[in-house]
Design a protein around this motif. Structure first.
Motif, PDB file in Angstrom:
ATOM      1  N   ALA A  99       0.735  -1.303  -0.001  1.00 40.45           N
ATOM      2  CA  ALA A  99      -0.054  -0.039   0.210  1.00 40.45           C
ATOM      3  C   ALA A  99       0.931   1.250   0.069  1.00 40.45           C
ATOM      4  N   TRP A 100       2.008   1.265   0.647  1.00 40.06           N
ATOM      5  CA  TRP A 100       2.892   2.387   0.668  1.00 40.06           C
ATOM      6  C   TRP A 100       3.469   2.562  -0.570  1.00 40.06           C
ATOM      7  N   THR A 101       3.918   1.479  -1.061  1.00 40.28           N
ATOM      8  CA  THR A 101       4.694   1.753  -2.348  1.00 40.28           C
ATOM      9  C   THR A 101       3.677   2.413  -3.380  1.00 40.28           C
ATOM     10  N   PHE A 102       2.407   2.243  -3.505  1.00 30.70           N
ATOM     11  CA  PHE A 102       1.326   2.720  -4.431  1.00 30.70           C
ATOM     12  C   PHE A 102       1.174   4.268  -3.900  1.00 30.70           C
ATOM     13  N   ALA A 103       0.942   4.464  -2.656  1.00 34.42           N
ATOM     14  CA  ALA A 103       1.017   5.728  -1.954  1.00 34.42           C
ATOM     15  C   ALA A 103       2.351   6.657  -2.417  1.00 34.42           C
ATOM     16  N   SER A 104       3.395   6.300  -2.218  1.00 33.59           N
ATOM     17  CA  SER A 104       4.642   7.013  -2.265  1.00 33.59           C
ATOM     18  C   SER A 104       4.846   7.196  -3.698  1.00 33.59           C
ATOM     19  N   ARG A 105       4.763   6.566  -4.433  1.00 31.17           N
ATOM     20  CA  ARG A 105       4.946   6.681  -5.791  1.00 31.17           C
ATOM     21  C   ARG A 105       3.791   7.499  -6.575  1.00 31.17           C
ATOM     22  N   ALA A 106       2.628   7.459  -5.970  1.00 31.31           N
ATOM     23  CA  ALA A 106       1.759   8.590  -6.448  1.00 31.31           C
ATOM     24  C   ALA A 106       2.083   9.824  -5.901  1.00 31.31           C
ATOM     25  N   LEU A 107       2.527   9.958  -4.684  1.00 32.04           N
ATOM     26  CA  LEU A 107       3.092  11.239  -4.135  1.00 32.04           C
ATOM     27  C   LEU A 107       4.285  11.669  -4.773  1.00 32.04           C
ATOM     28  N   ARG A 108       5.019  11.144  -5.235  1.00 32.25           N
ATOM     29  CA  ARG A 108       6.152  11.643  -6.178  1.00 32.25           C
ATOM     30  C   ARG A 108       6.051  12.058  -7.551  1.00 32.25           C
ATOM     31  N   GLY A 109       4.816  11.629  -8.013  1.00 35.76           N
ATOM     32  CA  GLY A 109       4.202  12.127  -9.418  1.00 35.76           C
ATOM     33  C   GLY A 109       2.955  12.400  -9.293  1.00 35.76           C
ATOM     34  N   ARG A 111       0.948  15.104 -10.162  1.00 31.55           N
ATOM     35  CA  ARG A 111      -0.096  15.398 -11.022  1.00 31.55           C
ATOM     36  C   ARG A 111      -0.655  14.211 -12.104  1.00 31.55           C
ATOM     37  N   LEU A 112       0.328  13.201 -12.577  1.00 32.41           N
ATOM     38  CA  LEU A 112       0.183  12.180 -13.086  1.00 32.41           C
ATOM     39  C   LEU A 112      -0.677  11.351 -12.269  1.00 32.41           C
ATOM     40  N   ALA A 113      -0.376  11.003 -11.084  1.00 33.33           N
ATOM     41  CA  ALA A 113      -1.248  10.185 -10.002  1.00 33.33           C
ATOM     42  C   ALA A 113      -2.665  10.889 -10.169  1.00 33.33           C
ATOM     43  N   TYR A 114      -2.892  11.942  -9.926  1.00 27.22           N
ATOM     44  CA  TYR A 114      -4.252  12.677  -9.929  1.00 27.22           C
ATOM     45  C   TYR A 114      -5.040  12.387 -11.100  1.00 27.22           C
ATOM     46  N   ALA A 115      -4.251  12.331 -12.291  1.00 28.62           N
ATOM     47  CA  ALA A 115      -5.013  12.174 -13.459  1.00 28.62           C
ATOM     48  C   ALA A 115      -5.527  10.709 -13.593  1.00 28.62           C
ATOM     49  N   LEU A 116      -4.668  10.020 -13.112  1.00 26.82           N
ATOM     50  CA  LEU A 116      -5.037   8.603 -12.823  1.00 26.82           C
ATOM     51  C   LEU A 116      -6.318   8.099 -11.909  1.00 26.82           C
ATOM     52  N   VAL A 117      -6.403   8.679 -10.921  1.00 27.19           N
ATOM     53  CA  VAL A 117      -7.241   8.235  -9.845  1.00 27.19           C
ATOM     54  C   VAL A 117      -8.504   9.215  -9.742  1.00 27.19           C
ATOM     55  N   ALA A 118      -8.251  10.647 -10.185  1.00 20.14           N
ATOM     56  CA  ALA A 118      -9.356  11.688  -9.749  1.00 20.14           C
ATOM     57  C   ALA A 118      -9.873  12.594 -10.700  1.00 20.14           C
ATOM     58  N   GLU A 119      -9.057  13.005 -11.854  1.00 20.77           N
ATOM     59  CA  GLU A 119      -9.290  14.181 -12.637  1.00 20.77           C
ATOM     60  C   GLU A 119     -10.523  13.626 -13.412  1.00 20.77           C
ATOM     61  N   PRO A 120     -11.539  14.537 -13.670  1.00 20.21           N
ATOM     62  CA  PRO A 120     -12.612  14.277 -14.511  1.00 20.21           C
ATOM     63  C   PRO A 120     -12.394  13.879 -15.798  1.00 20.21           C
ATOM     64  N   GLY A 172      -8.253   8.906  -0.286  1.00 22.24           N
ATOM     65  CA  GLY A 172      -7.556   9.547   0.916  1.00 22.24           C
ATOM     66  C   GLY A 172      -6.392  10.629   0.255  1.00 22.24           C
ATOM     67  N   LEU A 173      -5.853  10.032  -0.916  1.00 23.54           N
ATOM     68  CA  LEU A 173      -4.666  10.691  -1.433  1.00 23.54           C
ATOM     69  C   LEU A 173      -5.263  11.891  -2.280  1.00 23.54           C
ATOM     70  N   VAL A 174      -6.300  12.134  -2.743  1.00 28.69           N
ATOM     71  CA  VAL A 174      -6.857  13.043  -3.408  1.00 28.69           C
ATOM     72  C   VAL A 174      -6.298  14.673  -3.059  1.00 28.69           C
ATOM     73  N   ALA A 175      -6.679  14.786  -1.764  1.00 26.04           N
ATOM     74  CA  ALA A 175      -6.167  16.237  -1.355  1.00 26.04           C
ATOM     75  C   ALA A 175      -4.436  16.247  -1.446  1.00 26.04           C
ATOM     76  N   PRO A 176      -3.792  15.544  -0.907  1.00 29.64           N
ATOM     77  CA  PRO A 176      -2.369  15.538  -1.024  1.00 29.64           C
ATOM     78  C   PRO A 176      -1.831  15.684  -2.554  1.00 29.64           C
ATOM     79  N   LEU A 177      -2.359  15.166  -3.218  1.00 30.21           N
ATOM     80  CA  LEU A 177      -2.003  15.195  -4.782  1.00 30.21           C
ATOM     81  C   LEU A 177      -2.353  16.260  -5.347  1.00 30.21           C
ATOM     82  N   THR A 178      -3.245  16.884  -4.906  1.00 29.44           N
ATOM     83  CA  THR A 178      -3.577  18.390  -5.717  1.00 29.44           C
ATOM     84  C   THR A 178      -2.719  19.392  -4.839  1.00 29.44           C
ATOM     85  N   ASN A 179      -1.829  19.075  -3.937  1.00 33.04           N
ATOM     86  CA  ASN A 179      -1.090  19.986  -3.127  1.00 33.04           C
ATOM     87  C   ASN A 179       0.493  19.747  -3.624  1.00 33.04           C
TER      88      ASN A 179
END
Length: 216
Positions: A99-109, A111-120, A172-179
């Motif tokens: 789970a942390w591997t997914f989260a940490s990779r998302a937080l390093r990238g 904008r791309l992670a936000y697009a993959l999980v939350a962008e309309p 849970g990661l949407v807010a951090p991904l937008t910051n």
């Protein structure tokens, strides 16, 4: 019987180098910089160094290109998480690390992670993202089933628990991904750890210790 002197010569049209990987890289770079909405076909063609007509021969529409981008990028992320899940350790340790591997990779990238999980996005792109959700959930489901088999985790619906973990991570990661503020790194890590602690306690059915970020 009359034998023809020679068969008709067939002209073979030689294709140039395959531009598919180049196009996907250009699209991924643009999405990582500004999201799906701003990754226009003309900009992707320019970034890939090809004519717009060439781009449309590979991908007749932006939606088709984005669906392929989501599929290839998501599969890469799932493969990395699956690799962590297969390491040695208890089921609880491997579930937390995956789970942390997914989260940490998302937080390093972010904008791309936000697009993959939350962008309309368009429905077809959303369908590709759902496939990503399911593939990631299958990795967690496997670990949970292994933990149940050896009595480390209580009996439960492993598929439902895995879906809940993915949902917690995505939402849970949407807010951090937008910051994008680098100064918030420590706070963001703490937020991610809290999400994973919640998931591990839910799966284990016990007051599992607070999740500590592993050295991967």
């Amino acid at each position: 019987m009359e034998i023809p002197h020679s068969l008709p010569r067939v002209r073979i049209r030689r294709r140039g180098a395959d531009k598919h990987p180049l196009i996907l890289k250009a699209a991924r770079d643009l999405v990582a910089e500004s999201g799906f909405r701003e990754a226009q076909m003309s900009l992707i063609a320019e970034a890939a160094g090809i004519a717009i007509g060439t781009l449309y021969r590979y991908f007749p529409s932006k939606t088709e290109l984005l669906v392929e981008l989501v599929k290839t990028t998501a599969q890469r992320e799932v493969d990395v998480v699956a690799g962590i899940a297969m390491r040695d350790g208890t089921a609880l340790e491997r579930l937390g690390a995956a789970a942390w591997t997914f989260a940490s990779r998302a937080l390093r990238g972010r904008r791309l992670a936000y697009a993959l999980v939350a962008e309309p996005v368009e429905p077809d792109v959303e369908a590709a993202r759902l496939t990503y959700h399911r593939a990631l959930a299958r990795v967690f489901k496997t670990i949970i089933e292994q933990g149940m088999a050896i009595g480390e985790f209580p009996a439960q619906d492993a598929a439902a628990s895995a879906d809940c973990i993915v949902g917690c991570l995505f939402e849970g990661l949407v807010a951090p991904l937008t910051n994008n503020a680098a100064a918030d790194a420590a706070q963001t890590d703490a937020h991610g750890s809290a999400i994973i602690t919640f998931c591990l306690r839910g799966v284990s059915g016990s007051q599992a210790p607070a999740f500590s970020i592993p050295t991967l």
